[in-house]
Each structure stands twice: as C-alpha cells, then as structure tokens.
Design a protein around this motif. Structure first.
Motif, short mmCIF file in Angstrom:
data_model
loop_
_atom_site.label_atom_id
_atom_site.label_comp_id
_atom_site.label_asym_id
_atom_site.label_seq_id
_atom_site.Cartn_x
_atom_site.Cartn_y
_atom_site.Cartn_z
N LEU A 120 7.12 0.29 -5.82
CA LEU A 120 7.64 1.63 -6.10
C LEU A 120 8.85 1.93 -5.22
O LEU A 120 9.85 2.50 -5.68
N MET A 121 8.77 1.55 -3.96
CA MET A 121 9.89 1.77 -3.07
C MET A 121 11.10 0.95 -3.51
O MET A 121 12.24 1.43 -3.51
N SER A 122 10.85 -0.30 -3.91
CA SER A 122 11.95 -1.15 -4.35
C SER A 122 12.63 -0.59 -5.59
O SER A 122 13.85 -0.68 -5.74
N ALA A 123 11.82 0.00 -6.50
CA ALA A 123 12.37 0.50 -7.76
C ALA A 123 13.06 1.85 -7.59
O ALA A 123 14.10 2.10 -8.23
N PHE A 124 12.52 2.73 -6.75
CA PHE A 124 13.00 4.11 -6.72
C PHE A 124 13.66 4.53 -5.40
O PHE A 124 14.41 5.50 -5.37
N ALA A 125 13.35 3.83 -4.32
CA ALA A 125 13.94 4.24 -3.02
C ALA A 125 14.23 3.01 -2.16
O ALA A 125 13.72 2.88 -1.04
N PRO A 126 15.06 2.07 -2.66
CA PRO A 126 15.35 0.86 -1.88
C PRO A 126 16.03 1.16 -0.55
O PRO A 126 15.94 0.35 0.39
N TRP A 127 16.69 2.31 -0.46
CA TRP A 127 17.36 2.69 0.79
C TRP A 127 16.37 2.91 1.93
O TRP A 127 16.76 2.93 3.11
N LEU A 128 15.08 3.09 1.58
CA LEU A 128 14.06 3.29 2.61
C LEU A 128 13.71 2.00 3.35
O LEU A 128 13.18 2.04 4.46
N LEU A 129 13.99 0.84 2.72
CA LEU A 129 13.51 -0.42 3.28
C LEU A 129 14.10 -0.73 4.66
O LEU A 129 13.32 -1.05 5.59
N PRO A 130 15.42 -0.66 4.88
CA PRO A 130 15.95 -0.98 6.22
C PRO A 130 15.36 -0.13 7.34
O PRO A 130 14.90 -0.69 8.35
N PRO A 131 15.30 1.23 7.19
CA PRO A 131 14.70 1.99 8.29
C PRO A 131 13.22 1.71 8.48
O PRO A 131 12.72 1.70 9.62
N LEU A 132 12.50 1.45 7.37
CA LEU A 132 11.08 1.12 7.50
C LEU A 132 10.88 -0.21 8.22
O LEU A 132 9.97 -0.35 9.05
N LEU A 133 11.75 -1.18 7.89
CA LEU A 133 11.66 -2.46 8.58
C LEU A 133 11.97 -2.30 10.07
O LEU A 133 11.34 -2.93 10.92
N MET A 134 12.94 -1.43 10.38
CA MET A 134 13.25 -1.18 11.79
C MET A 134 12.08 -0.52 12.51
O MET A 134 11.76 -0.86 13.65
N LEU A 135 11.43 0.44 11.83
CA LEU A 135 10.25 1.08 12.42
C LEU A 135 9.13 0.06 12.62
O LEU A 135 8.45 0.06 13.66
N GLY A 136 8.94 -0.79 11.61
CA GLY A 136 7.93 -1.84 11.74
C GLY A 136 8.27 -2.79 12.87
O GLY A 136 7.39 -3.22 13.63
N GLY A 137 9.55 -3.13 13.00
CA GLY A 137 9.98 -3.99 14.11
C GLY A 137 9.71 -3.33 15.45
O GLY A 137 9.26 -3.99 16.39
N ALA A 138 9.98 -2.03 15.54
CA ALA A 138 9.72 -1.30 16.78
C ALA A 138 8.22 -1.31 17.12
O ALA A 138 7.83 -1.45 18.28
N PHE A 139 7.38 -1.20 16.07
CA PHE A 139 5.94 -1.24 16.30
C PHE A 139 5.53 -2.62 16.84
O PHE A 139 4.70 -2.72 17.76
N LEU A 140 6.08 -3.69 16.26
CA LEU A 140 5.77 -5.03 16.75
C LEU A 140 6.20 -5.19 18.20
O LEU A 140 5.46 -5.77 19.02
N CYS A 141 7.37 -4.68 18.54
CA CYS A 141 7.86 -4.76 19.93
C CYS A 141 6.93 -4.00 20.87
O CYS A 141 6.59 -4.48 21.97
#
Length: 309
Positions: free
Chosen positions: A85-106
């Motif tokens: 759903l995100m890929s189809a309707f809100a692909p712009w959300l992916l980079p910030p979500l990946l950054m947030l996920g990266g911050a969580f891993l750190c």
C-alpha cells in the motif's frame, strides 16, 4: 490452420520465455533484497535463542516453531500489505521510514553495547521464580513474536527499498519470497543452534572416538557461537542502521556525510584495484557503523536523560 497453430505455439513460447526471465529477475531481486537485510537477519538469529532459556529441552523446537509461524504471519498478513500500500500510494514515505528504522537499529546496537559493558541481571532466573512453565512459555513466545514484528518490519522495509522501482506484482512476489526464505533460514538456524548442545551430548555418548570428539566440540562450541552471533549481530545492526541513515541523507540531498564516506571508499579502493570492491564495501560499512554508533549514542543519551526526569 497449421500456420495459426505455429503462431500460437510461438506466442506461448514467447510468454514462457518472458515468464522465466521475470522469475529469474524476481529471484535475483529477492537475493539482493535479502542480502541488504543481512544485519537484521543476523540479529534476529542472535536474539531468538534467548527465548528458550530456562525451558525444558523437549519444548525448545515446538516453541521455535510457534515463533516462526508468528514471524511468517507478521510478514505476510500485516507487513506485506502495508508495504505494498505504501509503495502504491505513498512511496515518498519509504526513505524517512527506512531512516527511522535505521535509527532504531542503531539505538538497539548501542543499548546492547552498554548492556555488555555494564552487565545485567538474569531475567531467565527471575521469570522462572515467578511463573509456571506454561506461563513462562506463553510469555516468551508472545515476547519473541512482538520483537520479531519490529525486526520483520525492518527486513520488509529494506527489501521494499531495494525493489521499489519494480512493478507492483514483482514487488509483492519478491517480498513473499524474502519473507518465506528469511523466516525459514533464520528459524532453521535457530533450531540447530538451540539443539546443538543436545546433538553434541548424543554424539559424545557414541562408541566412535570421532563421534565423541565431534560431540564434545559441539558442546564446547555452543557458548562461543552465541557470543560470536551476538557480536556480529550488533556490528551488523550498526553498519546496516547507519547505512540506512547515510542512504536517506543522500536521498534528501544532504550529501556532506554520504559524500565523505563515498570519497573515502573510492580512495581506499583505488589503492588496491584487485580487491577494490571489497575495500569499497568495507569502508562504506565502517562509515555506516560510525554514523550508526553516533546516532545510536545520541538516542540512548536522550532517552536516559528523560528517564532521570
């Protein structure tokens, strides 16, 4: 009629060839997506064996099977539809979500480093003292599935980021392949790890001197393997988490840090062209890990500051 039949067969052959090519592309993309998520996968494999500590050996594999089913359910029923759903309707959300996920891993990696330095209390012993075996098992399974949801979310987000340019149906197929193979791989390895000492004890009782030597080796290797997994998992979380943040900064055209790491990697790789790709990857991984350590340290410091107030 014959020419029509030949034309039809030619079309069928063309479709079959196209399908085979697409499946090859899917397999290649799934492999690439899975490798990108390696840090989270290693951490998943390192974390999960802790959930069977304190339980009887006959319940170890059934518990891992329960967690594996919960992990697959997390990925296929919840995370996969959300990713598509995100890929189809809100692909712009992916980079910030990946950054947030990266911050969580750190953050998780730095927390583990602090825990290793400061030492901790024996949670398993406390749980055994206050819960029945069934309550403890249920608690561990539900806790593992909750933790897996976060790790699986990271895996699916990283995989989606790798294949975001593909058609939606290919994204779906690739994410399904990644979900199934990673779940099977992680929990297959975890099952072997938690039973390795039992396998070793069984071999140590055999009449063959070779079998006894292998059995003793497995028993002695178990704690060493767990320590190695923990160290590698923490390092992988730092370089993957930091790498996601660096990549996100580049996506937003904040290229000071990404540019510095990229320039350093190119310079080091140029000193030894024969192993240039390896050196390039190593420098990028170290750069990502340093960024991850800084970001994780900041998050941990802020959270600890808030806890004091």
């Amino acid at each position: 009629m014959p020419s029509g039949l030949i034309a039809l067969l030619d079309d069928v052959a063309g479709i079959a060839k196209l399908t085979a090519t697409s499946l090859d592309d899917v397999a290649a993309a799934a492999g690439k997506a899975g490798s990108k998520a390696a840090g989270v996968v290693i951490d998943d494999a390192a974390v999960t064996p802790r959930y069977v500590v304190g339980l009887t050996p006959d319940r170890e594999l059934p518990i891992i099977w329960k967690i594996a089913r919960g992990s697959l359910r997390n990925k296929l029923l919840f995370l996969l539809p959300a990713a598509l759903l995100m890929s189809a309707f809100a692909p712009w959300l992916l980079p910030p979500l990946l950054m947030l996920g990266g911050a969580f891993l750190c953050f998780e990696a730095v927390e583990k480093l602090l825990e290793a330095v400061q030492g901790g209390h024996d949670v398993a012993e406390e749980a055994l003292a206050t819960h029945s075996s069934q309550e403890l098992e249920d608690q561990k399974v539900s806790g593992a599935i909750r933790t897996d949801f976060i790790l699986s979310g990271e895996i699916m987000a990283i995989a989606l980021g790798t294949v975001a340019a593909e058609p939606l149906w290919e994204q779906a197929l690739i994410l399904v392949v990644v979900a199934v193979l990673i779940t099977a791989g992680v929990y297959g390895v975890v099952g072997f790890i938690v039973k390795m000492d039992d396998i070793g004890l069984h071999l140590a009782e055999r009449s063959s001197s070779v079998a006894r030597a292998v059995g003793r080796g497995l028993v002695h290797a178990m704690p060493v393997l767990m320590k190695i997994l923990s160290v590698v998992g923490t390092a992988a979380m730092l370089w993957v988490g930091g790498g996601l943040i660096v990549h996100g900064l580049h996506e937003f055209h904040w290229d000071l840090i990404p540019g510095a790491i990229h320039h350093a990697a190119e310079s080091v790789a140029a000193t030894a062209p024969a192993i240039g790709p390896f050196l390039d990857w190593t420098v990028n991984a170290i750069g990502g890990a340093i960024v991850g350590l800084v970001i994780g340290g900041i998050i941990v410091a802020v959270l600890h500051l808030f806890k004091r107030h």
